[in-house]
Design a protein around this motif. Structure first.
Motif, PDB file in Angstrom:
ATOM      1  N   MET A   1       0.846  -1.201   0.000  1.00 48.05           N
ATOM      2  CA  MET A   1       0.000   0.000   0.000  1.00 48.05           C
ATOM      3  C   MET A   1       0.882   1.251   0.000  1.00 48.05           C
ATOM      4  O   MET A   1       0.594   2.228  -0.708  1.00 48.05           O
ATOM      5  N   ALA A   2       1.961   1.201   0.774  1.00 54.08           N
ATOM      6  CA  ALA A   2       2.870   2.351   0.844  1.00 54.08           C
ATOM      7  C   ALA A   2       3.480   2.618  -0.534  1.00 54.08           C
ATOM      8  O   ALA A   2       3.538   3.762  -0.992  1.00 54.08           O
ATOM      9  N   ARG A   3       3.912   1.549  -1.183  1.00 55.78           N
ATOM     10  CA  ARG A   3       4.521   1.719  -2.521  1.00 55.78           C
ATOM     11  C   ARG A   3       3.497   2.224  -3.520  1.00 55.78           C
ATOM     12  O   ARG A   3       3.797   3.068  -4.370  1.00 55.78           O
ATOM     13  N   PHE A   4       2.267   1.725  -3.395  1.00 59.60           N
ATOM     14  CA  PHE A   4       1.199   2.172  -4.292  1.00 59.60           C
ATOM     15  C   PHE A   4       0.960   3.672  -4.118  1.00 59.60           C
ATOM     16  O   PHE A   4       0.854   4.415  -5.092  1.00 59.60           O
ATOM     17  N   MET A   5       0.910   4.104  -2.847  1.00 54.85           N
ATOM     18  CA  MET A   5       0.660   5.537  -2.599  1.00 54.85           C
ATOM     19  C   MET A   5       1.807   6.392  -3.133  1.00 54.85           C
ATOM     20  O   MET A   5       1.579   7.456  -3.696  1.00 54.85           O
ATOM     21  N   ASN A   6       3.032   5.905  -2.929  1.00 60.01           N
ATOM     22  CA  ASN A   6       4.190   6.668  -3.423  1.00 60.01           C
ATOM     23  C   ASN A   6       4.094   6.897  -4.921  1.00 60.01           C
ATOM     24  O   ASN A   6       4.475   7.948  -5.430  1.00 60.01           O
ATOM     25  N   LYS A   7       3.591   5.893  -5.617  1.00 61.01           N
ATOM     26  CA  LYS A   7       3.536   5.993  -7.071  1.00 61.01           C
ATOM     27  C   LYS A   7       2.309   6.787  -7.530  1.00 61.01           C
ATOM     28  O   LYS A   7       2.381   7.560  -8.477  1.00 61.01           O
TER      29      LYS A   7
END
Lengths: 289, 217
Positions: free
Chosen positions: A220-226
């Motif tokens: 989820m963190a990586r998704f938000m970063n992108k």
């Protein structure tokens, strides 16, 4: 129950939590989630068809919360209503006892579940704040006089991680000039970035509530970063989530730590649980709120 | 320039159902520049129609189809063919099709193109939308770049929260209109103009159909 601007004036560290009306008419879960937090948060921030997904409206849920003795914040966006409907809904909110208003531009319809809909955006967040301020003075946008003046506590949003951040700050300044009395932010995961931002906007002299979104996983963190504008989860937090055997526990630990670190920098916290509403009491415990 | 696209030939052919003798009109202005309704495209259309069994009894190019006087003059030169035509196919924007319909009065007129937007022609094959004809130009305060056209939300007071690494949330391949405006104002030393609150647009200026008659007053 007190309006948010009154709490800020009384120097209280304000805690609000976001709740979303259901897609449909079954309010059981939304009201259960709110009950869990009775007496623990200052207000419930009710979303207005968040992410342009058609749902039950924000105002009726605000009204039902108010009836139950819970303080609502009515989120109102410019996406679906022209200036006539927006001003009318502000008046309606006031007569229903809903006075905390969060003025937003709103997501574009193309991002939601009715992408064929006509986007309105007759006003923007700044002119919506101006309209609400005018109504309080007993006038509408057309300069016509009102019978009875509403009173609001007017809020707005800002993204401390926006790049370039100067554009965010210029717009924030316009929102203050237009009548915003408090701000809540997009999710923040970097206290240093937030500290720099707060330093830059100190001249505005307006209360800011830092936005906290519970991390559910490293993915989820990586998704938000992108994909999520102005949100950056630093690599060390992603790693922490990745390695944690109990994600929910770690999520709360991280969020509580962020709140403790950023509490001295700002005037409140706005929690966006995104499906983890039932875990908010544990977060408040861990954050000492 | 008005950007147009050619309709699928099947749609054009279906709209001409019941007509055998067709006259084709192209436009010497935008549709010529954009290669959707100039002489070459008109000739191609004539071939396609004949391939579909129609009889093309003539064609013409109006210098500007939307200019009633020019179209009337051009069509007068083809009056005998037009008298014989059962249907007239116009390869221009909607303004040109309607101008032709009004000139020809009792003759059925059909569109061959879809009109899309008012654009900057960047190169022969690329054009981007630049003006929504809102009737209340604010380019003086935005560094000559239009947020009404370039921002999908038509925001007048700065970006929404959706710009990500400078790019638009709705069209991630395009820079956020307000990021472009910000950089432009910075470059020309007018960043102070960004601090002015813009009033909401007078949408009545976009209420249609619009009409200007400079001689009437």
């Amino acid at each position: 129950m007190a309006l948010l601007n009154e709490l800020f004036e009384a120097k209280k560290f304000v805690v609000t939590v976001e709740i979303g009306p259901p897609k449909g008419v079954d309010l059981t879960e939304a009201l259960e989630d709110a009950e869990l937090l009775r007496g623990r948060v200052d207000a419930f921030n009710v979303t207005d068809q968040q992410s342009s997904v058609m749902r039950l409206g924000s105002l009726p849920l605000c009204h039902l919360l108010k009836d139950r003795g819970l303080e609502p914040v009515f989120q109102i966006t410019c996406r679906d209503r022209n200036r006539i409907a927006l001003q009318s809904d502000l008046l309606s909110a006031y007569v229903l006892g809903v006075q905390n208003i969060l003025c937003l531009t709103g997501d574009h319809v193309s991002l939601g579940d009715h992408p064929q809909a006509k986007p309105v955006f007759d006003l923007d967040s700044v002119s919506l704040l101006q309209a609400a301020s005018l109504l309080q003075k007993g006038q509408d946008l057309a300069g016509k006089e009102l019978k009875g003046k509403p009173q609001f506590s007017l809020g707005a949003v800002v993204t401390p991680g926006g790049d370039p951040v100067e554009l965010q700050i210029i717009k924030m300044e316009k929102k203050v000039k237009a009548g915003a009395q408090f701000f809540q932010t997009q999710a923040v995961y970097e206290p240093e970035t937030f500290a720099r931002f707060m330093d830059k906007v100190s001249y505005l002299n307006v209360p800011v509530m830092v936005g906290i979104v519970l991390l559910k996983s490293a993915a989820m963190a990586r998704f938000m970063n992108k994909n999520v504008a102005g949100v950056h989860v630093p690599e060390n937090l992603i790693e922490e989530m990745d390695k944690a055997p109990n994600k929910a526990q770690k999520s709360i630990e991280i969020a509580a730590r962020l709140i403790r670190e950023m509490r001295p920098l700002c005037q409140g916290v706005h929690i966006m649980p995104i499906g983890w509403e039932k875990r908010v009491p544990a977060l408040l415990d861990a954050a000492g709120l | 320039m008005i950007v147009t696209e050619q309709k699928a030939f099947t749609e054009v052919n279906e709209s001409l159902v019941g007509h055998q003798k067709i006259f084709v009109i192209g436009c010497g202005s935008c549709a010529t520049a954009w290669h959707t309704g100039g002489e070459a495209e008109v000739k191609e259309m004539v071939e396609k129609l004949q391939g579909a069994g129609k009889t093309c009894i003539g064609w013409a190019i109006s210098e500007e189809t939307c200019d009633e006087r020019k179209t009337r003059r051009e069509l007068r030169a083809h009056s005998s063919e037009l008298a014989e035509a059962e249907g007239v196919l116009v390869m221009s924007c909607g303004a040109g099709v309607q101008t032709t319909a009004l000139v020809l009065e009792d003759k059925p007129v059909y569109p061959a193109l879809n009109a899309m937007f008012l654009a900057r022609l960047q190169r022969l094959t690329r054009a981007d939308e630049r003006c929504l004809l809102c009737g209340e130009c604010i380019l003086a305060s935005t560094g000559g770049l239009c947020p009404v056209t370039l921002c999908p939300k038509e925001l007048l007071n700065g970006p929404c929260g959706g710009y990500n690494h400078g790019m638009c949330e709705v069209n991630p391949d395009r820079e956020c209109a307000w990021v472009s405006i910000y950089h432009r104002l910075q470059r020309i030393g007018q960043l102070d103009r960004l601090h002015l609150i813009q009033s909401p647009k007078d949408q009545s200026k976009r209420g249609h159909p619009r009409l200007v008659d400079k001689g009437a007053a």
